[in-house]
Scaffold this motif. Sequence first.
Motif, PDB file in Angstrom:
ATOM      1  N   THR A 116       0.915  -1.302   0.011  1.00 52.10           N
ATOM      2  CA  THR A 116       0.157  -0.043   0.129  1.00 52.10           C
ATOM      3  C   THR A 116       0.895   1.129   0.278  1.00 52.10           C
ATOM      4  O   THR A 116       1.970   1.285   0.737  1.00 52.10           O
ATOM      5  N   GLN A 117       0.282   2.041  -0.924  1.00 51.31           N
ATOM      6  CA  GLN A 117       1.255   3.438  -0.860  1.00 51.31           C
ATOM      7  C   GLN A 117       0.460   4.540  -0.933  1.00 51.31           C
ATOM      8  O   GLN A 117      -0.720   4.705  -1.698  1.00 51.31           O
ATOM      9  N   MET A 118       0.492   5.689  -0.020  1.00 53.20           N
ATOM     10  CA  MET A 118      -0.417   6.668  -0.208  1.00 53.20           C
ATOM     11  C   MET A 118       0.234   7.832  -1.350  1.00 53.20           C
ATOM     12  O   MET A 118       1.474   7.874  -1.200  1.00 53.20           O
ATOM     13  N   LEU A 119      -0.287   8.349  -2.296  1.00 52.54           N
ATOM     14  CA  LEU A 119       0.037   9.372  -3.020  1.00 52.54           C
ATOM     15  C   LEU A 119      -0.658  10.497  -2.781  1.00 52.54           C
ATOM     16  O   LEU A 119      -1.659  10.772  -2.932  1.00 52.54           O
ATOM     17  N   THR A 120       0.180  11.561  -2.158  1.00 48.12           N
ATOM     18  CA  THR A 120      -0.267  12.838  -1.694  1.00 48.12           C
ATOM     19  C   THR A 120      -0.095  13.984  -2.541  1.00 48.12           C
ATOM     20  O   THR A 120       0.970  13.741  -3.442  1.00 48.12           O
ATOM     21  N   ARG A 121      -0.798  14.828  -2.675  1.00 43.31           N
ATOM     22  CA  ARG A 121      -0.446  16.019  -3.609  1.00 43.31           C
ATOM     23  C   ARG A 121       0.793  16.645  -3.170  1.00 43.31           C
ATOM     24  O   ARG A 121       1.397  17.401  -4.131  1.00 43.31           O
ATOM     25  N   GLY A 122       1.276  16.612  -1.928  1.00 40.53           N
ATOM     26  CA  GLY A 122       2.710  17.260  -1.740  1.00 40.53           C
ATOM     27  C   GLY A 122       3.744  16.281  -2.174  1.00 40.53           C
ATOM     28  O   GLY A 122       4.904  17.244  -2.353  1.00 40.53           O
ATOM     29  N   GLY A 123       3.637  15.201  -2.750  1.00 32.75           N
ATOM     30  CA  GLY A 123       4.583  14.455  -3.463  1.00 32.75           C
ATOM     31  C   GLY A 123       5.482  13.766  -2.275  1.00 32.75           C
ATOM     32  O   GLY A 123       6.711  13.255  -2.743  1.00 32.75           O
ATOM     33  N   ASP A 124       5.155  13.775  -1.087  1.00 36.02           N
ATOM     34  CA  ASP A 124       5.904  13.244  -0.251  1.00 36.02           C
ATOM     35  C   ASP A 124       5.532  11.824   0.311  1.00 36.02           C
ATOM     36  O   ASP A 124       6.550  11.010   0.486  1.00 36.02           O
ATOM     37  N   GLY A 125       4.429  11.216  -0.261  1.00 33.37           N
ATOM     38  CA  GLY A 125       4.039   9.836  -0.354  1.00 33.37           C
ATOM     39  C   GLY A 125       3.893   9.557   1.159  1.00 33.37           C
ATOM     40  O   GLY A 125       3.932   8.036   1.769  1.00 33.37           O
TER      41      GLY A 125
END
Length: 126
Positions: A116-125
Motif C-alpha cells: 500500500t502506498q499513499m500518493l499525496t498532492r505534496g509528493g512526499d508519499g
Amino acid sequence: MKRTQRGITLLGFIIVLAVVGFFAYVGMKLFPMYSEYYSVKAALKGLATDPGTASADPAKIQDLFFRRLYISYSDNVKPEHVKIRRADNGYQMDVQYEVRRPLVFNLDVVGKFHATQMLTRGGDGV
C-alpha cells in the motif's frame, strides 16, 4: 596410543549435502517472488515521490505504475490486482497479488503479497 578418526562420514556428508541442496532449491524458487515484490514496493515509492502524480487521474497513475514494473520485468502483477481509491489529499494505491510456483511433484510454493502506498498532492508519499 590408539588414534581414532574424527570427522564426518561419507553417508553423513551426502545427507548434509542433500539438505543444503534442498534449501538452496527452495531459495531459488522464492528469490524471484520476493525480488518482484520489492520491485512493486520500489515502483510505489517512486510514484509517491514523483511530483504531480497525486493530481493525475487513476488511469494515468496505473499506467505510470506498470511502466515502472515493465522495467524490472515483473509479470505477475496484473491490472486487476491494482486498486486506486481517493484518499484525503490524493490517492491510496493498493497492490495485492498471489504468485504460485511449482516446487516438487505436486507441491507448490504460494506467495501472497500486499503493498500500500499513499500518493499525496505534496509528493512526499507519507
